[in-house]
Design an enzyme around this catalytic site. Structure first.
Site, PDB file in Angstrom:
ATOM      1  N   HIS A   6       0.824  -1.214   0.000  1.00  0.00           N
ATOM      2  CA  HIS A   6       0.000   0.000   0.000  1.00  0.00           C
ATOM      3  C   HIS A   6       0.851   1.254   0.000  1.00  0.00           C
ATOM      4  O   HIS A   6       1.953   1.280   0.541  1.00  0.00           O
ATOM      5  CB  HIS A   6      -0.902   0.006   1.237  1.00  0.00           C
ATOM      6  CG  HIS A   6      -1.997  -1.008   1.153  1.00  0.00           C
ATOM      7  ND1 HIS A   6      -3.089  -0.848   0.329  1.00  0.00           N
ATOM      8  CD2 HIS A   6      -2.175  -2.199   1.777  1.00  0.00           C
ATOM      9  CE1 HIS A   6      -3.892  -1.897   0.459  1.00  0.00           C
ATOM     10  NE2 HIS A   6      -3.354  -2.737   1.323  1.00  0.00           N
ATOM     11  N   LYS A  55     -11.385  -1.802   3.168  1.00  0.00           N
ATOM     12  CA  LYS A  55     -11.133  -0.949   2.010  1.00  0.00           C
ATOM     13  C   LYS A  55     -12.124  -1.216   0.892  1.00  0.00           C
ATOM     14  O   LYS A  55     -12.090  -0.574  -0.143  1.00  0.00           O
ATOM     15  CB  LYS A  55      -9.716  -1.202   1.496  1.00  0.00           C
ATOM     16  CG  LYS A  55      -8.658  -0.868   2.526  1.00  0.00           C
ATOM     17  CD  LYS A  55      -7.269  -1.126   1.986  1.00  0.00           C
ATOM     18  CE  LYS A  55      -6.229  -0.966   3.065  1.00  0.00           C
ATOM     19  NZ  LYS A  55      -6.250  -2.106   4.030  1.00  0.00           N
ATOM     20  N   CYS A 104       3.900 -28.738 -14.750  1.00  0.00           N
ATOM     21  CA  CYS A 104       2.626 -28.017 -14.647  1.00  0.00           C
ATOM     22  C   CYS A 104       2.427 -27.268 -15.949  1.00  0.00           C
ATOM     23  O   CYS A 104       3.184 -26.359 -16.271  1.00  0.00           O
ATOM     24  CB  CYS A 104       2.675 -27.049 -13.457  1.00  0.00           C
ATOM     25  SG  CYS A 104       1.358 -25.819 -13.460  1.00  0.00           S
TER      26      CYS A 104
END
Ligand SMILES: Cc1cc2nc3c(=O)[nH]c(=O)nc-3n(C[C@H](O)[C@H](O)[C@H](O)COP(=O)(O)OP(=O)(O)OC[C@H]3O[C@@H](n4cnc5c(N)ncnc54)[C@H](O)[C@@H]3O)c2cc1C
Ligand SMILES: Cc1cc2nc3c(=O)[nH]c(=O)nc-3n(C[C@H](O)[C@H](O)[C@H](O)COP(=O)(O)OP(=O)(O)OC[C@H]3O[C@@H](n4cnc5c(N)ncnc54)[C@H](O)[C@@H]3O)c2cc1C
Lengths: 484, 410
Positions: free
Chosen positions: A52, A252, A408
């Site tokens: 943030h 938020k 994968c």
């Protein structure tokens, strides 16, 4: 058996691991205790992965100061640890005229907190930046960033280990006593005598404090659920997109976050729950997340969903109370040499590097710490085949054919990466451990293809069918062999 | 860069038969690429019988069926690469493939896509609850049991009544596990009727229609699932919930054609099938790129996959040899009661075979093929079922002058 340490850190989340690593810069004997089979299995592996900028915390609070400082420290922190980090910027989007007022309020908070470069931008500019997002105006904060929170936590643990910290997994703290001016930590595996205890047990930090008789805190777990979107949605948004903060709940709001690997997250919701470790997902919230996100991003479809998860906030205020609560980071006034980190909810991940420094300073105030000259800040992650250019891929396969075998298919993870993960410094051989270290199983088929192959590789490493687990004790995958 | 006339991606039954067909059409410079260490595709893990009834009039197991085609590939000396994973294909038909032997860039005149399909995972269906060990997709469990010899569970619930789930219900029962229920949200079974009878009814395994899973419990290993009845509009019926203690949940909730590579090449997909949009040659929007097998549409019978592969082999070979291409394509569309129809475009200049699926089960139905209001063909079915693919042959006489083809169910 009793072992002696200078400092015992409780909890292998991003906070405990940051502190342990920061302390390993000094000549002290450190033990980190984690109850689960790996680090990062608590909240640190289950959040938005956002670094943030500092728009939200109340000016003057510890949260505000550590947030802005943490944001400033993050690029170097990640670079040293070979962890991905990108400063992509944050948008808080107003859906209507009324909400524009809120943008101004947030800008003021951000400015007061010392967040650099925030501006309010018009609908037109928003369209240019984010053509797929609907809104009438937006607050733009350029210093918001994204990282991979679990990679970071693992990297911190590995680097701490390299610099001499002892890490003990599957070792739950059961009690703490004071004895002759020292602290004695009792765990499921033994007793440890220590000078300092650092309580960074996340959702259980209040319980750990209670073990030494500190009953001033109570944690109220508050769950946040998410959807993860397929990588084919990459590019639908380029920055983080937040709503103006909802009036209730203190969160938020449900936002859209591009992840470092190219997916998009929708979430988190906010709902108080009873069981601190109950990270289930619910149908009701899945639907709500979709609806709210679609208001911003009309192009969103349910066909893009590949996975759901949730993480629990360690809140210090309960459901019916509104208002702000700050982090508690201090040496307990009641119990000397016992440092509490309680209520480390968002922006805890962002603050981690700053919190670690703060804790070291608390210790330094009481006793001199001598620099560890051998400290090596660098950690090297597992080489990711899918990040390389074709030429580099070609060269790598020539050097090591294991890079030429895709295990994968969704995330393009090779056999060599799985092997490196199995040989990880922390010695974790669970499927979840391999997944967090390589991304194998995190793609659109969610392990449908790679799980049997990874099991095959574990077998080659001599792990028997009963020892193959998802995340440690009690989570075996198999009930033995079908035929001998 | 190595030049190849035709590259076939995926060595399952579709790719095998496409390769054989290319070779028989006189193409020698071809390459079949398979990412596993053997040819045969999904058939290698299908050790039950029921394959080949149409083509061989024999009841073969998956590996036996595959063997016949693998032997033929070897006999014809068709070049193939194992452990070769195609990472990328471009619009101009450049193919990037990696294997332990290296990374190779190839250029093809034509490409045949035969990559098969994958299973729909939990996140795509949005099943709520915790995320413990013990939740597998049915095909994953099939692989773990049949190829790797692991027992996946003791008390099992299966969500979804797709064919793989039904087959696994029987397999697990024969291995001593208890299959407590097969839970299906639809009002009908989505697997083939013969599998419902042979895999569930013969073993007295309950099939709960109009039911779904509303919660999963267990932190480390699965402890229980909660099922609920689903009302007419798809909502949960509140007082009809039941918790079933179990250690394993298998998901058999549909297959999705594996078109990640196709997207990279710019191939346009049909949202209904998730496979490419193709013309009667089974050619995609990109000239010279073809598709067959489960990557095009999910099949229920391997024999039809083989036939589709044969057809594609002929088309691709003709493309490479410079055969006729200037057809006037008209659209073939699925009307009411029909989920999809393939191909999406036909020429009307030749006889054509179309495959389609109905949207829901029904009795005594007509399938109508129309050109706007002109009825071209009407075929009666005593029973129709979404789980059974339907094939129709339309001959060029019937099709002459057609502007747009509509297929519907009445
Ligand atoms: C939904 C959600 C979204 C968030 N998004 C963001 C964001 O985008 N950006 C941001 O900056 N922050 C965010 N946060 C906050 C951030 O995730 C947390 O602040 C941070 O992860 C807390 O780390 P931690 O180490 O304190 O806790 P944890 O990661 O929970 O670590 C605590 C560890 O202690 C262990 N433990 C507990 N009890 C014992 C015991 N008795 N013995 C031994 N070990 C024990 C646990 O197993 C656990 O591993 C979010 C939080 C949530 C819930
Ligand atoms: C569990 C199950 C049970 C069935 N039971 C029956 C039955 O009883 N009777 C019957 O007639 N039919 C049955 N079927 C149907 C039939 O077997 C399948 O429809 C058929 O195998 C599909 O063939 P395919 O070649 O399209 O796909 P697949 O067999 O899936 O083959 C695709 C191949 O492509 C490879 N590949 C994919 N991507 C790449 C890449 N990027 N690079 C290289 N290689 C790649 C894969 O590894 C695979 O080998 C069953 C199907 C399943 C799944």
């Amino acid at each position: 058996m009793e072992e002696r340490y200078d400092i015992v850190v409780i909890g292998g989340g991003v906070i405990g691991c940051s502190i342990a690593r920061e302390l390993s810069k000094y000549q002290v004997k450190i033990l980190l205790l984690e109850k689960e089979s790996d680090v990062t299995l608590g909240t640190s592996g289950k959040n938005s992965g956002v670094v943030h900028s500092g728009l939200y915390p109340k000016p003057g609070s510890l949260k505000a100061r550590l947030n802005v400082e943490g944001n400033r420290l993050f690029p170097k922190f990640c670079e040293e640890l070979d962890v991905p980090f990108r400063k992509i910027g944050t948008l808080v989007v107003a859906k209507n005229k009324d909400e524009v007022k809120e943008l101004k309020r947030l800008k003021k908070i951000g400015d007061t907190n010392g967040v650099p470069g925030i501006e309010i931008i018009s609908q037109h500019e928003l369209k240019k930046m984010e053509p797929n997002i609907k809104g009438v105006a937006s607050l733009y904060s350029p210093t918001g960033g994204i990282t991979s929170p679990y990679t970071l936590t693992i990297a911190l643990a590995e680097n701490a280990l390299l610099n001499g910290v002892k890490i003990s997994l599957n070792n739950e703290v059961k009690g703490i006593r004071r004895e002759n001016g020292r602290l004695l930590v009792k765990t499921e595996k033994g007793e440890f005598k220590t000078g300092w205890v650092i309580n960074s047990a996340g959702l259980f930090a209040d319980r750990i404090a209670q073990m030494v008789g500190i009953s001033d805190y109570r944690i109220y777990p508050c769950r946040g659920e998410y959807h993860i979107l397929d990588k084919r949605t990459m590019g639908l948004i380029n920055r983080m997109v937040y709503p103006v903060p909802p009036k209730e709940g203190g969160g938020k709001g449900i936002h859209l976050t591009p992840t470092i690997s190219g997916n998009i997250l929708i979430g988190p919701s906010a709902a108080y729950i009873r069981d601190r470790e109950d990270t289930k997902t619910t149908k009701r919230i899945m639907k709500r997340l979709f609806q709210e996100a679609k208001e911003f991003l009309p192009k969103l479809t349910e066909n893009d969903f590949i996975h759901n998860y949730s993480g629990n906030r360690a809140k210090l205020i309960g459901p019916k109370v509104s208002g702000f609560s700050d982090f508690v980071i201090e040496e307990s006034p009641k119990i000397p040499y016992f440092i509490n980190l309680i209520g480390i909810e968002s922006p805890g991940l962002t603050c981690a590097p700053a919190i670690a420094k703060m804790v070291v300073n608390i210790i330094k105030e009481k006793e001199g710490l001598r620099r560890n000259r051998d400290f090596n800040p660098k950690r090297h992650g597992i080489k990711r085949f899918s990040d390389l250019s074709l030429d580099e891929k070609e060269r790598l396969i020539k050097e090591n054919p294991n890079f030429g075998e895709i295990i994968c298919r969704c995330e393009e993870v090779t056999r060599q990466e799985i092997i490196s993960a199995i040989k990880n410094p922390l010695g974790v051989v669970t499927l979840s451990g391999i997944k967090y270290r390589t991304r194998a199983g995190m793609g659109r088929c969610q392990g449908g293809y790679c799980l049997p192959k990874i099991v095959g590789i574990l077998e080659e490493f001599g792990i028997s069918e009963r020892e193959i687990t998802l995340k440690g004790k009690g989570s075996s995958l198999f009930y033995g062999r079908m035929r001998e | 860069m190595r030049e190849v006339d035709i590259i076939i991606i995926g060595g399952g039954p579709a790719g095998l038969s496409a390769a054989i067909s290319c070779k028989r059409e006189g193409i020698d410079n071809l390459l079949l690429i398979e990412r596993e260490d053997r040819l045969g595709g999904i058939l290698n893990q299908c050790i039950h019988s029921g394959f080949g009834l149409e083509i061989f009039k024999e009841d073969l197991t998956g590996p036996e069926y595959a063997k016949r085609y693998i032997t033929e590939v070897e006999r014809l000396h068709i070049p193939f690469m194992l452990k070769g994973n195609v990472l990328d294909i471009s619009q101009d038909k450049e193919v990037v493939v990696v294997s332990p032997k290296g990374l190779f860039k190839l250029r093809a005149k034509a490409i045949i896509l035969s990559m098969g399909c994958r299973e729909r995972a939990r996140g795509a269906i949005g099943i709520p609850g915790t995320r413990p060990a013990g939740i597998y997709t049915a095909g994953q469990a099939q692989n773990l049991m049949n190829i790797r010899n692991y027992m996946v569970g003791k008390r099992v619930v299966i969500l979804g009544s797709g064919d793989i789930g039904l087959i696994m219900a029987r397999r697990l029962t024969l291995e001593g596990a208890r299959v407590l229920a097969v839970v299906e949200i639809l009002p009908y079974c989505s697997g083939l009727p013969r599998n419902r009878v042979q895999c569930l009814e013969d073993f007295k395994i309950p099939l709960l229609l109009n039911h779904t899973i509303v919660d999963i419990k267990g932190d480390k290993r699965l402890k229980s699932v909660t099922i609920s009845k689903v009302g007419k509009r798809g909502g949960i019926v509140p007082r009809q919930k039941r918790e079933i203690p179990c250690d394993t949940l298998l998901l058999s909730c549909g297959l999705i054609p594996e078109n990640e590579l196709s997207r990279k090449a710019g191939v346009i997909l049909d949202p209904e099938t998730s496979g490419p949009i193709v013309n009667e040659e089974l050619e995609t929007n990109i000239p010279g790129i073809y598709a067959c097998g489960n990557v095009l549409q999910v099949h229920d019978l391997v024999d039809w996959v083989t036939l589709e592969g044969e057809k594609v082999g002929k088309s691709a070979a003709s493309y490479v040899k410079g055969g006729k291409r200037n057809y006037q394509w008209i659209d073939a569309r699925a009307g009411s009661g029909i989920r999809y129809i393939i191909p999406h475009r036909i020429s009307t200049e030749r006889d054509v075979e179309v495959t389609l699926r109905v949207s829901r089960p029904g009795k005594d139905k007509d399938i109508l093929v129309k050109d706007r209001n002109r009825l071209i063909k009407k075929v009666f079915f005593g029973k129709v079922n979404p789980s059974q693919m339907i094939k129709l042959r339309l001959n060029k006489k019937e099709l002459r002058g057609t502007k747009a083809l509509w297929v519907s169910l009445r």
